[in-house]
Each structure stands twice: as structure tokens, then as C-alpha cells.
Design a protein around this motif. Structure first.
Motif, PDB file in Angstrom:
ATOM      1  N   ASP A  23       0.712  -1.231  -0.074  1.00  0.00           N
ATOM      2  CA  ASP A  23      -0.141   0.009   0.012  1.00  0.00           C
ATOM      3  C   ASP A  23       0.854   1.066  -0.034  1.00  0.00           C
ATOM      4  N   PRO A  24       1.210   1.748  -1.154  1.00  0.00           N
ATOM      5  CA  PRO A  24       2.149   2.888  -1.424  1.00  0.00           C
ATOM      6  C   PRO A  24       1.599   4.090  -1.131  1.00  0.00           C
ATOM      7  N   ALA A  25       0.400   4.096  -0.840  1.00  0.00           N
ATOM      8  CA  ALA A  25      -0.551   5.356  -0.779  1.00  0.00           C
ATOM      9  C   ALA A  25       0.227   6.466   0.057  1.00  0.00           C
ATOM     10  N   TRP A  26      -0.215   8.065  -0.397  1.00  0.00           N
ATOM     11  CA  TRP A  26       0.781   8.888   0.629  1.00  0.00           C
ATOM     12  C   TRP A  26      -0.393  10.064   0.774  1.00  0.00           C
ATOM     13  N   SER A  27       0.038  10.678   1.845  1.00  0.00           N
ATOM     14  CA  SER A  27      -0.843  11.864   2.445  1.00  0.00           C
ATOM     15  C   SER A  27      -0.015  12.829   2.590  1.00  0.00           C
ATOM     16  N   LEU A  28      -0.451  14.124   2.586  1.00  0.00           N
ATOM     17  CA  LEU A  28       0.259  15.309   3.077  1.00  0.00           C
ATOM     18  C   LEU A  28      -0.495  16.620   3.390  1.00  0.00           C
ATOM     19  N   GLN A  29      -0.174  17.241   4.620  1.00  0.00           N
ATOM     20  CA  GLN A  29      -0.824  18.343   5.275  1.00  0.00           C
ATOM     21  C   GLN A  29       0.170  19.384   5.128  1.00  0.00           C
ATOM     22  N   PHE A  30      -0.097  20.566   4.472  1.00  0.00           N
ATOM     23  CA  PHE A  30       0.691  21.743   4.542  1.00  0.00           C
ATOM     24  C   PHE A  30       0.082  22.924   4.958  1.00  0.00           C
ATOM     25  N   SER A  31       0.311  23.571   5.994  1.00  0.00           N
ATOM     26  CA  SER A  31      -0.167  24.768   6.304  1.00  0.00           C
ATOM     27  C   SER A  31       0.903  25.945   6.408  1.00  0.00           C
ATOM     28  N   GLY A  32       0.608  27.330   5.863  1.00  0.00           N
ATOM     29  CA  GLY A  32       1.463  28.209   5.987  1.00  0.00           C
ATOM     30  C   GLY A  32       0.541  29.468   6.715  1.00  0.00           C
ATOM     31  N   ARG A  33       1.340  30.321   7.509  1.00  0.00           N
ATOM     32  CA  ARG A  33       0.709  31.306   8.343  1.00  0.00           C
ATOM     33  C   ARG A  33       1.621  32.591   8.021  1.00  0.00           C
ATOM     34  N   ALA A  34       1.153  33.433   7.453  1.00  0.00           N
ATOM     35  CA  ALA A  34       1.721  34.759   7.284  1.00  0.00           C
ATOM     36  C   ALA A  34       2.918  34.781   6.536  1.00  0.00           C
ATOM     37  N   LEU A  35       3.114  34.085   5.450  1.00  0.00           N
ATOM     38  CA  LEU A  35       4.249  33.700   4.518  1.00  0.00           C
ATOM     39  C   LEU A  35       4.202  35.125   3.707  1.00  0.00           C
ATOM     40  N   ASP A  36       5.480  35.645   3.455  1.00  0.00           N
ATOM     41  CA  ASP A  36       5.666  36.582   2.503  1.00  0.00           C
ATOM     42  C   ASP A  36       6.346  36.286   1.542  1.00  0.00           C
ATOM     43  N   PRO A  37       5.729  36.022   0.282  1.00  0.00           N
ATOM     44  CA  PRO A  37       6.275  35.481  -1.116  1.00  0.00           C
ATOM     45  C   PRO A  37       7.406  36.408  -1.725  1.00  0.00           C
ATOM     46  N   ALA A  38       7.476  37.872  -1.274  1.00  0.00           N
ATOM     47  CA  ALA A  38       8.338  38.628  -1.933  1.00  0.00           C
ATOM     48  C   ALA A  38       9.879  38.358  -2.093  1.00  0.00           C
ATOM     49  N   PRO A  39      10.539  37.441  -1.283  1.00  0.00           N
ATOM     50  CA  PRO A  39      11.794  37.041  -1.494  1.00  0.00           C
ATOM     51  C   PRO A  39      11.983  36.228  -2.833  1.00  0.00           C
ATOM     52  N   LEU A  40      10.844  35.419  -3.006  1.00  0.00           N
ATOM     53  CA  LEU A  40      10.681  34.628  -4.333  1.00  0.00           C
ATOM     54  C   LEU A  40      10.326  35.473  -5.513  1.00  0.00           C
ATOM     55  N   THR A  41       9.168  36.376  -5.169  1.00  0.00           N
ATOM     56  CA  THR A  41       8.456  37.087  -6.504  1.00  0.00           C
ATOM     57  C   THR A  41       8.196  38.621  -5.872  1.00  0.00           C
ATOM     58  N   PRO A  42       9.306  39.266  -6.003  1.00  0.00           N
ATOM     59  CA  PRO A  42       9.143  40.837  -5.569  1.00  0.00           C
ATOM     60  C   PRO A  42       7.979  41.445  -5.906  1.00  0.00           C
ATOM     61  N   ALA A  43       7.427  40.941  -7.005  1.00  0.00           N
ATOM     62  CA  ALA A  43       5.946  41.794  -7.390  1.00  0.00           C
ATOM     63  C   ALA A  43       5.128  41.385  -6.515  1.00  0.00           C
ATOM     64  N   LEU A  44       4.987  40.549  -5.583  1.00  0.00           N
ATOM     65  CA  LEU A  44       4.131  39.974  -4.674  1.00  0.00           C
ATOM     66  C   LEU A  44       4.273  40.263  -3.431  1.00  0.00           C
ATOM     67  N   PRO A  45       4.622  41.524  -2.774  1.00  0.00           N
ATOM     68  CA  PRO A  45       5.056  41.437  -1.321  1.00  0.00           C
ATOM     69  C   PRO A  45       3.633  41.363  -0.870  1.00  0.00           C
ATOM     70  N   GLY A  46       3.821  41.218   0.583  1.00  0.00           N
ATOM     71  CA  GLY A  46       2.297  40.797   1.482  1.00  0.00           C
ATOM     72  C   GLY A  46       2.472  39.570   2.316  1.00  0.00           C
ATOM     73  N   ARG A  47       1.398  39.323   2.864  1.00  0.00           N
ATOM     74  CA  ARG A  47       1.411  38.011   3.686  1.00  0.00           C
ATOM     75  C   ARG A  47       0.141  37.189   3.341  1.00  0.00           C
ATOM     76  N   VAL A  48       0.466  36.048   3.344  1.00  0.00           N
ATOM     77  CA  VAL A  48      -0.869  35.030   2.859  1.00  0.00           C
ATOM     78  C   VAL A  48      -0.542  33.761   3.817  1.00  0.00           C
ATOM     79  N   SER A  49      -1.731  33.416   3.913  1.00  0.00           N
ATOM     80  CA  SER A  49      -2.077  31.991   4.903  1.00  0.00           C
ATOM     81  C   SER A  49      -2.700  31.028   4.138  1.00  0.00           C
ATOM     82  N   PHE A  50      -2.454  29.714   4.324  1.00  0.00           N
ATOM     83  CA  PHE A  50      -3.249  28.576   3.750  1.00  0.00           C
ATOM     84  C   PHE A  50      -3.345  27.329   4.468  1.00  0.00           C
ATOM     85  N   ASP A  51      -4.194  26.643   4.057  1.00  0.00           N
ATOM     86  CA  ASP A  51      -4.121  25.133   4.438  1.00  0.00           C
ATOM     87  C   ASP A  51      -4.432  24.142   3.322  1.00  0.00           C
TER      88      ASP A  51
END
Length: 86
Positions: A16-44
Motif C-alpha cells: 500500500d504505497p499511498a501517501w498523504s500530506l498536510q501543509f499549512s502556511g501562516r503569514a508567509l511573505d512571497p516577496a523574496p521569491l517574487t518581488p512583485a507580490l509582497p504581502g502576507r498569505v496564509s493557507f491550508d
């Protein structure tokens, strides 16, 4: 990226090689990777698949995404799925 990120998951082995993943981000600022999108984003995000081969089907659910990017509000629940590709 600043902010906080949490990962948890399960990887089955053998018959049974099934997999599952849970990923949560809180107040992440993507500006270091994409300078055109400064801010904060949270997700689940939850994802699962049948195995780790390139042909596997997988499904991902974004339970929540919200925050501000480039001065604009961001908010959206979403579901996406794909078959036969990762």
C-alpha cells in the motif's frame, strides 16, 4: 519567506504505497521569491495519492487561502485534482 510553515504526512510502503500530506502556511511573505507580490498569505492544503510513480493519480484540496498580496486582498477555497501526472 518569513512566517510559519507546518508539514505532516504519511507514506505507505510495500503493498500500500499511498501517501498523504498536510501543509499549512501562516503569514508567509512571497516577496523574496517574487518581488512583485509582497504581502502576507496564509493557507491550508491537503493532498493524497495512490503511489509515487509518474502515472499516479493525486488530489489536492486548498481548504483556505487568505491574506494580502501586492496590496490586494486574497481569499479563496479551492479543490484541484489531476490524473496520470504529478
Amino acid at each position: 519567506l518569513d512566517g510559519d510553515a507546518t508539514f505532516a504526512g504519511r507514506l505507505g510502503l510495500g503493498a500500500d504505497p499511498a501517501w498523504s500530506l498536510q501543509f499549512s502556511g501562516r503569514a508567509l511573505d512571497p516577496a523574496p521569491l517574487t518581488p512583485a507580490l509582497p504581502g502576507r498569505v496564509s493557507f491550508d492544503l491537503d493532498a493524497r495519492g495512490a503511489d509515487l510513480t509518474p502515472e499516479t493519480a493525486f488530489e489536492a484540496h486548498v481548504q483556505r487561502i487568505d491574506g494580502r498580496l501586492a496590496g490586494f486582498p486574497v481569499s479563496a477555497p479551492s479543490t484541484c485534482s489531476a490524473a496520470n501526472r504529478l
